[in-house]
Design an enzyme around this catalytic site. Sequence first.
Site, PDB file in Angstrom:
ATOM      1  N   HIS A   1       6.043 105.721  20.582  1.00  0.00           N
ATOM      2  CA  HIS A   1       4.850 105.435  21.383  1.00  0.00           C
ATOM      3  C   HIS A   1       3.688 104.940  20.531  1.00  0.00           C
ATOM      4  O   HIS A   1       2.843 104.177  20.994  1.00  0.00           O
ATOM      5  CB  HIS A   1       4.435 106.699  22.137  1.00  0.00           C
ATOM      6  CG  HIS A   1       3.300 106.473  23.069  1.00  0.00           C
ATOM      7  ND1 HIS A   1       3.413 105.707  24.197  1.00  0.00           N
ATOM      8  CD2 HIS A   1       2.000 106.887  23.032  1.00  0.00           C
ATOM      9  CE1 HIS A   1       2.249 105.674  24.828  1.00  0.00           C
ATOM     10  NE2 HIS A   1       1.376 106.373  24.142  1.00  0.00           N
TER      11      HIS A   1
ATOM     12  N   ASP B   1       9.886 104.007  22.382  1.00  0.00           N
ATOM     13  CA  ASP B   1       8.964 104.944  23.042  1.00  0.00           C
ATOM     14  C   ASP B   1       9.780 105.941  23.871  1.00  0.00           C
ATOM     15  O   ASP B   1      10.602 105.548  24.699  1.00  0.00           O
ATOM     16  CB  ASP B   1       7.997 104.155  23.934  1.00  0.00           C
ATOM     17  CG  ASP B   1       6.780 104.971  24.366  1.00  0.00           C
ATOM     18  OD1 ASP B   1       6.932 106.167  24.657  1.00  0.00           O
ATOM     19  OD2 ASP B   1       5.680 104.394  24.423  1.00  0.00           O
TER      20      ASP B   1
ATOM     21  N   SER C   1      -1.151 102.715  26.148  1.00  0.00           N
ATOM     22  CA  SER C   1      -0.860 104.001  26.769  1.00  0.00           C
ATOM     23  C   SER C   1      -1.717 104.165  28.034  1.00  0.00           C
ATOM     24  O   SER C   1      -1.699 103.278  28.890  1.00  0.00           O
ATOM     25  CB  SER C   1      -1.109 105.098  25.734  1.00  0.00           C
ATOM     26  OG  SER C   1      -0.565 106.331  26.136  1.00  0.00           O
TER      27      SER C   1
END
Lengths: 343, 343
Positions: free
Chosen positions: B315, B286, B133
């Site tokens: 995610h 995601d 991320s």
Amino acid sequence: MTVKQWLTEDFEAGDLPLYCGETLRSARLHYHQIGELNAPKDNLILLPTYYGGAATGNHPWVGRNSPLDPDEYCIVIPSLLGAGESSSPSNTPGEQAGPGFPTVSLYDNVMLQKRLVDEVFGGASIALVMGWSMGGMQALQWGCLFPQQVRSVLATCCTARCYPHNQVFLEGVKAALTCDQNFQGGHYQNPPEHGLKAFGRVYAGWAYSQAFFRHELWRSLGFNSIEALLQFWEQDHLTQDANNLLTVLDTWQRGNISDNPVFKGNYNSALNAITMPTRVMPSTTDLYFTAEDARQDAHQMPGAAFDALTSDWGHIAGGAGREPQSHQKILAAAQSLLPEIEP
Amino acid sequence: MTVKQWLTEDFEAGDLPLYCGETLRSARLHYHQIGELNAPKDNLILLPTYYGGAATGNHPWVGRNSPLDPDEYCIVIPSLLGAGESSSPSNTPGEQAGPGFPTVSLYDNVMLQKRLVDEVFGGASIALVMGWSMGGMQALQWGCLFPQQVRSVLATCCTARCYPHNQVFLEGVKAALTCDQNFQGGHYQNPPEHGLKAFGRVYAGWAYSQAFFRHELWRSLGFNSIEALLQFWEQDHLTQDANNLLTVLDTWQRGNISDNPVFKGNYNSALNAITMPTRVMPSTTDLYFTAEDARQDAHQMPGAAFDALTSDWGHIAGGAGREPQSHQKILAAAQSLLPEIEP
């Protein structure tokens, strides 16, 4: 040759027993009508409304250049309970006003519409019931409850129940709205403006798709920036009543065509009852009424064809007059579903 | 043979000029370290942190049974500015406290980490920089800024800039947090608890995927209901500081590896500078760092292989110790990227 006009009507239903066990006092179903019922009473088209939508939101489906032609069909748009036109927290007096408004189900909405069709339109046979999003959920609810009366169903960007991720998305927008202290558990004197704006701003990320933003399709809506689009969503939600929004959100979140005395929670049984010609048309990029869930549903409906809208517009694709390409594809599907009727 | 321990350190950077033009006073970079730098100074692994994460969140990548073995490598986890461990609104005194904290960029974070590597670790050669991320965004920022110093990059569930839909998602969670009147423009005396909870509840719908909820994978996390999962998200966010959350959210939302004096906004040029062996591993489900955007990015990086995580975890798939299958796949990719080093 005159151009037909929309009529704005109210069906006064009296005290209405609800599925939750409560009774909605002096219930009123607001609806729009254009065109007249024919002698065989078989040219009725029902267009139930979507979340946040007024009856006028479905007008773009209708016209002389559309298969939904008011010269041929009697077209009726019934407004959702709680959405501000039919009985709603914002327009109900007394103890059922505002946060006192009872819980309303998908079943309650359709059963009230059934009374409209029976009492005002003489128990007409329904040539087509067609809707987007919650409108589509109502269309499917009609199909399984009244397979003898409904001759075809067209449901866009919806599923026959609110699937878990969809419920979680709704928990999010609800939390955004109700975290405004001015909401006061629904007992607000002035609108919770921060909450309404937050609701709109959170919602916007879900309503379209990643591809919609990737390709800057908001430009085609006349916006010069994403921020301008988000501010439009804020302003649009400032015109809505918070308790109305939450009432209909609850109807949606609990929505399940089998959650009623007829199907008693047997979801497959409800899907199996949809035997008339039916078109299930999700958007390929819808983030909450997903094509995958809609496909599963459609496979259990004996009458259904699954025909996804290949679109970057996410959930918005299926709305009347929103995306031109999907709009035309949906009307073509309606054309193919509409039976020949006597004028 | 002793088991190595994590060391908790602070790098005091003094007054730090930021890309926004302001200066962060007495800047501090908090980091965790395990293992020692070898004599050739070529066994450093950097694991930058993710949104909402503390340095400990990356510990599960490391161990004797992992290719990230502290007996072989010197492994360093630098904490993001604003996240609560490094200089942040919540721990900075004076006029830069709370809402007075300056705007921090992806570039600022990486340039501060560069000083750490040069001043504390003798300008070591970095065997691997790896992150999930925002951690992955930092890894890619490292790769394009310092291709002579970074020997490999592994970036999961991220893109090299925050794409527009991702920005819109972040606008939503931000609106949910700040609509709490107790937030008071960041000048809260007590935490804006309603807003923090709303933030967590909105976020949860984005963090996983539709399939995660469809298949009830929250059960594998020990929850008995979706509501229990959402309450966990609420509680988790109650432990966070609102201004910290918004500072790092801003870093993320503006995140773009070319937004700095080196690349001057030329995105392709920044992507083209990532010439070392690189693995780009988005999750197929995601919702905001989409596989499609990541694929586009990877195709512009000369050193990159695109290798998506086929996962229902959205995610979350790319996080350390979250989904076992993706965790193992990511470690296998790290193994293949790590060069042979001298012990």
